[in-house]
Design a protein around this motif. Sequence first.
Motif, PDB file in Angstrom:
ATOM      1  N   LEU A 199       5.388   0.495  11.487  1.00 35.99           N
ATOM      2  CA  LEU A 199       4.501   1.159  10.519  1.00 35.99           C
ATOM      3  C   LEU A 199       3.410   0.227  10.024  1.00 35.99           C
ATOM      4  O   LEU A 199       2.259   0.634   9.825  1.00 35.99           O
ATOM      5  N   GLN A 200       3.753  -1.043   9.833  1.00 39.26           N
ATOM      6  CA  GLN A 200       2.767  -2.007   9.350  1.00 39.26           C
ATOM      7  C   GLN A 200       1.636  -2.194  10.367  1.00 39.26           C
ATOM      8  O   GLN A 200       0.468  -2.322   9.993  1.00 39.26           O
ATOM      9  N   GLU A 201       1.980  -2.196  11.650  1.00 40.31           N
ATOM     10  CA  GLU A 201       0.962  -2.331  12.690  1.00 40.31           C
ATOM     11  C   GLU A 201      -0.029  -1.178  12.633  1.00 40.31           C
ATOM     12  O   GLU A 201      -1.238  -1.383  12.798  1.00 40.31           O
ATOM     13  N   HIS A 202       0.462   0.015  12.379  1.00 41.35           N
ATOM     14  CA  HIS A 202      -0.429   1.169  12.351  1.00 41.35           C
ATOM     15  C   HIS A 202      -1.249   1.220  11.061  1.00 41.35           C
ATOM     16  O   HIS A 202      -2.404   1.651  11.071  1.00 41.35           O
ATOM     17  N   MET A 203      -0.656   0.768   9.988  1.00 43.06           N
ATOM     18  CA  MET A 203      -1.431   0.691   8.755  1.00 43.06           C
ATOM     19  C   MET A 203      -2.546  -0.351   8.889  1.00 43.06           C
ATOM     20  O   MET A 203      -3.680  -0.123   8.445  1.00 43.06           O
ATOM     21  N   ALA A 204      -2.224  -1.473   9.533  1.00 40.10           N
ATOM     22  CA  ALA A 204      -3.213  -2.533   9.706  1.00 40.10           C
ATOM     23  C   ALA A 204      -4.403  -2.052  10.534  1.00 40.10           C
ATOM     24  O   ALA A 204      -5.547  -2.431  10.273  1.00 40.10           O
ATOM     25  N   ARG A 205      -4.133  -1.223  11.530  1.00 38.26           N
ATOM     26  CA  ARG A 205      -5.222  -0.707  12.368  1.00 38.26           C
ATOM     27  C   ARG A 205      -6.243   0.058  11.527  1.00 38.26           C
ATOM     28  O   ARG A 205      -7.438   0.035  11.794  1.00 38.26           O
ATOM     29  N   HIS A 206      -5.769   0.763  10.507  1.00 38.46           N
ATOM     30  CA  HIS A 206      -6.651   1.583   9.683  1.00 38.46           C
ATOM     31  C   HIS A 206      -7.119   0.884   8.414  1.00 38.46           C
ATOM     32  O   HIS A 206      -7.901   1.464   7.648  1.00 38.46           O
ATOM     33  N   THR A 207      -6.668  -0.355   8.184  1.00 39.27           N
ATOM     34  CA  THR A 207      -6.994  -1.047   6.935  1.00 39.27           C
ATOM     35  C   THR A 207      -8.494  -1.167   6.677  1.00 39.27           C
ATOM     36  O   THR A 207      -8.950  -0.908   5.557  1.00 39.27           O
ATOM     37  N   PRO A 208      -9.321  -1.570   7.667  1.00 40.63           N
ATOM     38  CA  PRO A 208     -10.767  -1.667   7.383  1.00 40.63           C
ATOM     39  C   PRO A 208     -11.365  -0.358   6.869  1.00 40.63           C
ATOM     40  O   PRO A 208     -12.144  -0.353   5.907  1.00 40.63           O
ATOM     41  N   LEU A 209     -10.990   0.750   7.500  1.00 40.52           N
ATOM     42  CA  LEU A 209     -11.524   2.041   7.063  1.00 40.52           C
ATOM     43  C   LEU A 209     -10.928   2.453   5.724  1.00 40.52           C
ATOM     44  O   LEU A 209     -11.635   3.009   4.867  1.00 40.52           O
ATOM     45  N   LEU A 210      -9.648   2.194   5.522  1.00 41.77           N
ATOM     46  CA  LEU A 210      -9.008   2.496   4.241  1.00 41.77           C
ATOM     47  C   LEU A 210      -9.730   1.780   3.103  1.00 41.77           C
ATOM     48  O   LEU A 210     -10.025   2.380   2.057  1.00 41.77           O
ATOM     49  N   GLU A 211     -10.002   0.503   3.317  1.00 43.10           N
ATOM     50  CA  GLU A 211     -10.686  -0.266   2.283  1.00 43.10           C
ATOM     51  C   GLU A 211     -12.110   0.235   2.079  1.00 43.10           C
ATOM     52  O   GLU A 211     -12.595   0.316   0.945  1.00 43.10           O
ATOM     53  N   GLY A 212     -12.785   0.585   3.172  1.00 46.26           N
ATOM     54  CA  GLY A 212     -14.147   1.093   3.063  1.00 46.26           C
ATOM     55  C   GLY A 212     -14.223   2.398   2.299  1.00 46.26           C
ATOM     56  O   GLY A 212     -15.180   2.657   1.566  1.00 46.26           O
ATOM     57  N   LEU A 213     -13.188   3.228   2.462  1.00 46.49           N
ATOM     58  CA  LEU A 213     -13.152   4.520   1.776  1.00 46.49           C
ATOM     59  C   LEU A 213     -12.540   4.434   0.387  1.00 46.49           C
ATOM     60  O   LEU A 213     -12.519   5.420  -0.351  1.00 46.49           O
ATOM     61  N   GLY A 214     -12.024   3.255   0.035  1.00 45.50           N
ATOM     62  CA  GLY A 214     -11.408   3.079  -1.276  1.00 45.50           C
ATOM     63  C   GLY A 214     -10.088   3.802  -1.422  1.00 45.50           C
ATOM     64  O   GLY A 214      -9.728   4.254  -2.517  1.00 45.50           O
ATOM     65  N   ILE A 215      -9.336   3.912  -0.319  1.00 50.86           N
ATOM     66  CA  ILE A 215      -8.055   4.619  -0.336  1.00 50.86           C
ATOM     67  C   ILE A 215      -6.919   3.608  -0.410  1.00 50.86           C
ATOM     68  O   ILE A 215      -6.848   2.673   0.386  1.00 50.86           O
ATOM     69  N   GLU A 216      -6.023   3.815  -1.350  1.00 52.33           N
ATOM     70  CA  GLU A 216      -4.853   2.946  -1.509  1.00 52.33           C
ATOM     71  C   GLU A 216      -3.777   3.374  -0.515  1.00 52.33           C
ATOM     72  O   GLU A 216      -3.459   4.553  -0.400  1.00 52.33           O
ATOM     73  N   ALA A 217      -3.212   2.407   0.200  1.00 54.63           N
ATOM     74  CA  ALA A 217      -2.188   2.714   1.206  1.00 54.63           C
ATOM     75  C   ALA A 217      -0.938   1.904   0.936  1.00 54.63           C
ATOM     76  O   ALA A 217      -0.999   0.757   0.486  1.00 54.63           O
ATOM     77  N   SER A 218       0.204   2.506   1.204  1.00 54.30           N
ATOM     78  CA  SER A 218       1.469   1.812   0.989  1.00 54.30           C
ATOM     79  C   SER A 218       2.483   2.247   2.043  1.00 54.30           C
ATOM     80  O   SER A 218       2.298   3.254   2.729  1.00 54.30           O
ATOM     81  N   ILE A 219       3.543   1.461   2.177  1.00 56.30           N
ATOM     82  CA  ILE A 219       4.621   1.754   3.118  1.00 56.30           C
ATOM     83  C   ILE A 219       5.942   1.726   2.362  1.00 56.30           C
ATOM     84  O   ILE A 219       6.220   0.796   1.611  1.00 56.30           O
TER      85      ILE A 219
END
Length: 235
Positions: A97-117
Amino acid sequence: MTASEHPETPASQAIDFSMVLASAVHDMKNSLGMLLNSLDELRTEHKDSFHNSKRFNTLQYEAERMHNDLVQLLGIYRLGERNLSAHVEEHYVPDFLQEHMARHTPLLEGLGIEASIEASDITGFFDADLLTGVMNNTINNALRYTRSRIRLTARFHQGFLVLGVEDDGDGYPDAMQHSGTLSFKSLDFNSGSTSLGLFFASSVAQLHKEGERTGSIKLHNGGDLGGGVFEIWLP
């Protein structure tokens, strides 16, 4: 001289157009993968300029969405050709799960979306490549509909490994809430929303079997974030 005497005439060529399309889709998928890598590098190199750029975020989101669509189309083509199978191996679920979250981290941060596992310290048996296609598409959809938060979850329940993607958006409409499996005949190509992603996820789930138990998907609302909840259940 007749056409039959010319082996190279169009009339004598048997063209498998579905194979041609599959080959083209494969090439487009690879090209989009390279484009996505370049966009990540550009965001890193020009963080101050692109980090909060709505146009850049939209470009990256749509490129990711198209890449996921092509992955699913190839999977569905292989499913139709009866050469798609699950190569099940043991995986440490939190790392997956962490690998898949990391893939989207740049876009998550750009969109200002908080992500957690939220994942138990568990291992599971599944085809990581097939699950990657499912998770990437589901996370990308959550980015589209969430307000500010998404969450990846993993747990064992009733003998199944349950992987989930939750968001704090408005949730799934009643017509989309679903439990079990989807058939290709259930897809509506006239509505503008074919649910190919859900059909692919359902198909991937069904490829995971143990004895008489078969995987499935579940869509509902609620969860800890109060929005849509996608779950894939793997035996």
